[in-house]
Design a protein around this motif. Structure first.
Motif, PDB file in Angstrom:
ATOM      1  N   VAL A   1       0.883  -1.282  -0.181  1.00  0.00           N
ATOM      2  CA  VAL A   1       0.005   0.011  -0.100  1.00  0.00           C
ATOM      3  C   VAL A   1       0.918   1.284  -0.109  1.00  0.00           C
ATOM      4  O   VAL A   1       1.627   1.438   1.102  1.00  0.00           O
ATOM      5  N   ALA A   2       1.012   1.901  -1.164  1.00  0.00           N
ATOM      6  CA  ALA A   2       1.942   3.090  -1.367  1.00  0.00           C
ATOM      7  C   ALA A   2       1.317   4.367  -0.520  1.00  0.00           C
ATOM      8  O   ALA A   2       2.172   5.096   0.038  1.00  0.00           O
ATOM      9  N   LEU A   3       0.029   4.459  -0.693  1.00  0.00           N
ATOM     10  CA  LEU A   3      -0.563   5.510  -0.024  1.00  0.00           C
ATOM     11  C   LEU A   3      -1.902   5.118   0.555  1.00  0.00           C
ATOM     12  O   LEU A   3      -2.628   4.215   0.142  1.00  0.00           O
ATOM     13  N   ALA A   4      -2.003   5.275   2.051  1.00  0.00           N
ATOM     14  CA  ALA A   4      -2.984   4.766   2.846  1.00  0.00           C
ATOM     15  C   ALA A   4      -3.962   6.085   3.358  1.00  0.00           C
ATOM     16  O   ALA A   4      -3.435   6.855   4.186  1.00  0.00           O
ATOM     17  N   ASP A   5      -5.030   6.453   2.781  1.00  0.00           N
ATOM     18  CA  ASP A   5      -6.232   7.309   2.961  1.00  0.00           C
ATOM     19  C   ASP A   5      -5.449   8.642   3.263  1.00  0.00           C
ATOM     20  O   ASP A   5      -5.717   9.162   4.594  1.00  0.00           O
ATOM     21  N   LEU A   6      -4.629   9.187   2.511  1.00  0.00           N
ATOM     22  CA  LEU A   6      -4.025  10.613   2.774  1.00  0.00           C
ATOM     23  C   LEU A   6      -4.886  11.734   2.385  1.00  0.00           C
ATOM     24  O   LEU A   6      -5.470  11.981   1.304  1.00  0.00           O
ATOM     25  N   THR A   7      -4.905  12.690   3.328  1.00  0.00           N
ATOM     26  CA  THR A   7      -5.976  13.766   3.365  1.00  0.00           C
ATOM     27  C   THR A   7      -4.762  14.785   3.593  1.00  0.00           C
ATOM     28  O   THR A   7      -4.248  14.858   4.922  1.00  0.00           O
ATOM     29  N   LEU A   8      -4.820  15.824   2.469  1.00  0.00           N
ATOM     30  CA  LEU A   8      -3.639  16.694   2.781  1.00  0.00           C
ATOM     31  C   LEU A   8      -3.959  18.007   1.973  1.00  0.00           C
ATOM     32  O   LEU A   8      -4.720  17.982   1.103  1.00  0.00           O
ATOM     33  N   ASP A   9      -3.511  19.237   2.408  1.00  0.00           N
ATOM     34  CA  ASP A   9      -3.746  20.343   1.715  1.00  0.00           C
ATOM     35  C   ASP A   9      -2.290  21.073   2.000  1.00  0.00           C
ATOM     36  O   ASP A   9      -1.609  21.285   2.794  1.00  0.00           O
ATOM     37  N   ILE A  10      -1.834  21.366   0.410  1.00  0.00           N
ATOM     38  CA  ILE A  10      -0.637  22.123   0.588  1.00  0.00           C
ATOM     39  C   ILE A  10      -0.589  23.640  -0.082  1.00  0.00           C
ATOM     40  O   ILE A  10      -1.283  23.439  -1.177  1.00  0.00           O
ATOM     41  N   GLY A  11      -0.271  24.622   0.636  1.00  0.00           N
ATOM     42  CA  GLY A  11      -0.331  25.795   0.209  1.00  0.00           C
ATOM     43  C   GLY A  11       0.811  26.063  -0.820  1.00  0.00           C
ATOM     44  O   GLY A  11       1.603  25.561  -1.139  1.00  0.00           O
ATOM     45  N   PRO A  12       0.572  27.580  -1.138  1.00  0.00           N
ATOM     46  CA  PRO A  12       1.630  28.098  -2.135  1.00  0.00           C
ATOM     47  C   PRO A  12       2.928  28.250  -1.316  1.00  0.00           C
ATOM     48  O   PRO A  12       2.939  28.119  -0.225  1.00  0.00           O
ATOM     49  N   GLY A  13       3.903  28.491  -1.955  1.00  0.00           N
ATOM     50  CA  GLY A  13       5.191  28.647  -1.448  1.00  0.00           C
ATOM     51  C   GLY A  13       6.015  27.341  -1.480  1.00  0.00           C
ATOM     52  O   GLY A  13       5.765  26.483  -2.429  1.00  0.00           O
ATOM     53  N   ILE A  14       7.218  27.024  -0.733  1.00  0.00           N
ATOM     54  CA  ILE A  14       7.935  25.948  -0.761  1.00  0.00           C
ATOM     55  C   ILE A  14       7.435  24.594   0.144  1.00  0.00           C
ATOM     56  O   ILE A  14       7.527  25.112   1.367  1.00  0.00           O
ATOM     57  N   THR A  15       7.071  23.526  -0.349  1.00  0.00           N
ATOM     58  CA  THR A  15       6.789  22.407   0.773  1.00  0.00           C
ATOM     59  C   THR A  15       7.576  21.447   0.546  1.00  0.00           C
ATOM     60  O   THR A  15       7.839  20.829  -0.579  1.00  0.00           O
ATOM     61  N   GLY A  16       8.319  21.033   1.621  1.00  0.00           N
ATOM     62  CA  GLY A  16       9.080  19.909   1.733  1.00  0.00           C
ATOM     63  C   GLY A  16       8.389  18.466   2.040  1.00  0.00           C
ATOM     64  O   GLY A  16       7.311  18.482   2.759  1.00  0.00           O
ATOM     65  N   LEU A  17       8.485  17.395   1.074  1.00  0.00           N
ATOM     66  CA  LEU A  17       7.796  16.273   1.317  1.00  0.00           C
ATOM     67  C   LEU A  17       8.618  15.192   1.709  1.00  0.00           C
ATOM     68  O   LEU A  17       9.794  14.908   1.041  1.00  0.00           O
ATOM     69  N   VAL A  18       8.765  14.738   2.861  1.00  0.00           N
ATOM     70  CA  VAL A  18       9.795  13.990   3.596  1.00  0.00           C
ATOM     71  C   VAL A  18       9.280  12.675   3.894  1.00  0.00           C
ATOM     72  O   VAL A  18       8.206  12.413   4.262  1.00  0.00           O
ATOM     73  N   GLY A  19      10.081  11.560   3.741  1.00  0.00           N
ATOM     74  CA  GLY A  19       9.856  10.318   4.221  1.00  0.00           C
ATOM     75  C   GLY A  19      10.966   9.385   3.623  1.00  0.00           C
ATOM     76  O   GLY A  19      11.769   9.765   2.588  1.00  0.00           O
TER      77      GLY A  19
ATOM     78  N   LEU B   1       5.714  11.892   5.403  1.00  0.00           N
ATOM     79  CA  LEU B   1       4.917  10.769   5.266  1.00  0.00           C
ATOM     80  C   LEU B   1       5.829   9.572   5.789  1.00  0.00           C
ATOM     81  O   LEU B   1       6.849   9.340   5.687  1.00  0.00           O
ATOM     82  N   ASP B   2       5.089   8.463   6.233  1.00  0.00           N
ATOM     83  CA  ASP B   2       5.443   7.443   6.687  1.00  0.00           C
ATOM     84  C   ASP B   2       4.739   6.107   6.359  1.00  0.00           C
ATOM     85  O   ASP B   2       3.711   5.875   6.874  1.00  0.00           O
ATOM     86  N   SER B   3       5.418   5.304   5.570  1.00  0.00           N
ATOM     87  CA  SER B   3       4.644   4.166   4.876  1.00  0.00           C
ATOM     88  C   SER B   3       3.157   4.527   4.248  1.00  0.00           C
ATOM     89  O   SER B   3       2.310   3.946   4.762  1.00  0.00           O
ATOM     90  N   GLY B   4       3.223   5.670   3.626  1.00  0.00           N
ATOM     91  CA  GLY B   4       1.892   6.010   2.741  1.00  0.00           C
ATOM     92  C   GLY B   4       1.030   6.721   3.632  1.00  0.00           C
ATOM     93  O   GLY B   4       0.078   7.153   3.141  1.00  0.00           O
TER      94      GLY B   4
END
Lengths: 301, 304
Positions: free
Chosen positions: B18-36, B208-211
């Motif tokens: 399962v690569a992504l599990a029930d991900l609910t997310l809002d990302i605004g303008p600007g620089i967003t780091g996606l870590v995992g 993110l951790d395990s999706g």
């Protein structure tokens, strides 16, 4: 990234002096999918002849193109100087005689259009852009088809010009050249589909080249042998049916049905003659369809 | 502000993983780091946002456009820097970026101008006319960034742009990412498996951790001061003597590596900085530095 000048104020109007080298947004027109697909087709067509690529990659396509035209030069020269009353080699028969060159050309250039993007991962950049994967595949196919047609039609056109200049019968020559052009289109669609499909499943260029040449020339060799034996044994029907199983024998069969060229076991009877044309069209459509399926899968991975 | 990316219950089940599990997310303008960590679902999320991978369930929007129905429009306004190699070796960066700009819908002339512009911004000068096969890893990453910016996107998705770079090139690339977000005004989603490098450039960090979404908040919330002071002293047996003296003065103190960590009572009427200075003077030890102890993004994992 030592930019000596402070950057501009981003997306708003860039304030500051004339030396401000800040980022400028693009507000101009943007093309739709049709224009993008056309641009991809044109770029692919150029790439097939090594244009827009390294100098070395121009050598093979232009060398083959040159060798392919060499007999035309000789034929036209002979025609003009000795005043023959017909071409020593017919328009349609020309492609059949130069099929080794033609096979090398499509085998070597199909990987340029189909393997390169897969091998270097560039396909990911195309798929992340507006064009759908199937439109990408069609544009690539069209580029290779156009390049193959240049290879096939240039000698026909040169022969035709030579024949007209050599004052052969205009109407007769025009009809024969047009028939040859139709046959060339049928042959090119089949070759494009087969070589494109092989190149799109093989990431390694060398493998694609060898496999394509093997399929085209070995397939033709086997069919020709069967046709030779069946004619020898006076059982031409076997050879006529065998001719349906290779692009070049299909071409010869269709040529035998359409023109006065003498070929081994030409298809006899309306049904079988129609089958030759039907199989050529089907080969083109099926191989193009398989290409589309292949790229749809790639996109969904 | 309207989110640049939003997902609702996004799930991708590959069967075995399962690569992504029930991900609910809002990302605004600007620089967003996606870590995992590797395999946390970062690349899968990016591919879903580009409309290249169909989610098993859930929905997502990019720039207010629905991924399921308007993915071609999205791909026209988004730039993508893939994680893996994607540069043909026999083409120059200049020709390559022009071509890909046209593939994003720019007319030829505009694509030429834009290519020259973005290649200058990413720092590829004369070498942009050379075949890319001869480029260093750093130059390749710059060329990859240039193609992502060629069509002046509203948002760029950068998948591990610092992958394989040496420390100096890594700093350059992070500086570029920061310029894209801050100076160019293009929203950025940048992934990394290294937490530390994103805290420098991003306004917002999603982990993110395990999706699954482990945490999403502004970078400064991760990094706010903890109230602890770190003190470094120099001299004969200085650290032990300083520690004893401070403890005797009633400040809780414990050694942390070569430093002393002080947890002063925030309600104390006396300024602990003065006490440190005076104590060091009395003991005759050299006071090297006093600094506030900031949290690091890594601590989020330690907190569970």
């Amino acid at each position: 990234m030592a930019d000596p000048v402070p950057s501009g104020g981003g997306r708003g109007p860039v304030s500051g002096a004339i030396y401000d080298l800040g980022y400028r947004p693009y507000d101009g027109p943007r093309n739709g999918l049709g224009a993008i697909a056309w641009a991809l087709f044109v770029e692919g067509f150029r790439n097939a002849f090594g244009l827009g690529r390294s100098g070395r990659s121009k050598v093979l396509p232009f060398l083959l193109l040159g060798i392919n035209l060499l007999p035309v030069v000789i034929i036209v020269g002979v025609l003009v100087f000795i005043h023959l009353d017909e071409l020593p080699l017919g328009y349609a028969a020309y492609a059949s005689r130069t099929q080794v060159l033609l096979s090398i050309f499509v085998a070597a250039q199909a990987p340029v259009l189909f393997s390169r993007d897969l091998r270097h991962g560039t396909i990911a950049l195309y798929l992340a852009r507006p064009l759908p994967s199937t439109a990408y595949a069609v544009a690539r196919w069209a580029s290779l088809l156009a390049a193959t047609l240049v290879f096939l039609l240039t000698p026909i056109l040169a022969l035709y010009l030579g024949a007209v200049l050599g004052e052969l019968d205009f109407g007769e020559q025009t009809a024969a050249a047009l028939k040859a052009a139709l046959l060339a289109v049928l042959l090119a669609t089949g070759l494009t589909g087969i070589s494109g499909l092989i190149a799109s499943v093989s990431v390694r260029r060398g493998f694609a080249v060898v496999a394509t040449i093997a399929v085209l020339l070995l397939g033709n060799g086997v069919v020709t042998a069967v046709q030779g034996i069946s004619e020898e044994q006076s059982r031409p029907r076997i050879g006529e049916v065998a001719g349906l199983f290779s692009p070049y024998s299909l071409y010869r069969g269709a040529m035998g049905a359409l023109t006065d060229e003498r070929v081994l076991t030409p298809p006899t009877g309306g049904g079988l003659q129609a089958a030759y044309f039907g199989v050529m069209v089907a080969l083109a459509l099926v191989s193009l369809g398989a290409l589309l399926v292949r790229y749809r899968r790639l996109a969904g991975r | 502000m309207e989110p640049v990316i939003s997902t609702r219950g996004l799930t991708k089940d590959y069967g075995s993983v399962v690569a992504l599990a029930d991900l609910t997310l809002d990302i605004g303008p600007g620089i967003t780091g996606l870590v995992g960590a590797n395999g946390a679902g970062k690349s899968t999320l990016i591919k879903i946002l580009l409309g290249l991978v169909m989610p098993t369930s859930g929905s997502s929007q990019v720039l207010g456009l629905d991924v399921a129905t308007e993915s071609a429009e999205i791909r026209g306004r988004v730039g993508y820097l893939p994680e893996h190699d994607c540069l043909p070796p026999d083409v120059s960066a200049s020709d390559f970026v022009v071509h890909l700009g046209m593939m994003s819908g720019l007319p030829r002339v505009a694509a030429r101008e834009r290519a020259a512009e973005v290649l200058r911004h990413v720092g590829l000068a004369e070498e942009r006319y050379r075949p890319m096969g001869g480029y260093s890893t750093g130059m390749k990453q710059r060329a990859k960034l240039a193609q992502a910016l060629a069509h002046d996107p509203r948002l760029v998705l950068l998948d591990e742009p610092t992958n394989g770079l040496d420390p100096a090139a890594r700093d350059d690339m992070l500086g570029l990412v920061q310029r894209v977000g801050d100076d160019f005004g293009i929203s950025v989603l940048v992934t990394s498996h290294l937490l530390g490098e994103l805290e420098r450039v991003s306004d917002h960090v999603v982990i993110l951790d395990s999706g699954r979404l482990l945490r999403s908040s502004e970078t400064r919330e991760f990094l706010n001061a903890t109230g602890t002071l770190l003190v470094e002293v120099l001299g004969q047996d200085a650290q032990a003597r300083m520690g004893q003296a401070l403890a005797a003065a009633g400040v809780p103190v414990h050694p942390r590596g070569g430093l002393l960590a002080l947890d002063p009572d925030p309600d104390s009427p006396h300024d602990v900085h003065d006490l440190i200075r005076d104590t060091a003077l009395d003991l005759g030890v050299g006071l090297v530095r006093i600094q506030a102890d900031h949290r690091r993004i890594e601590d989020v994992f330690a907190d569970g």
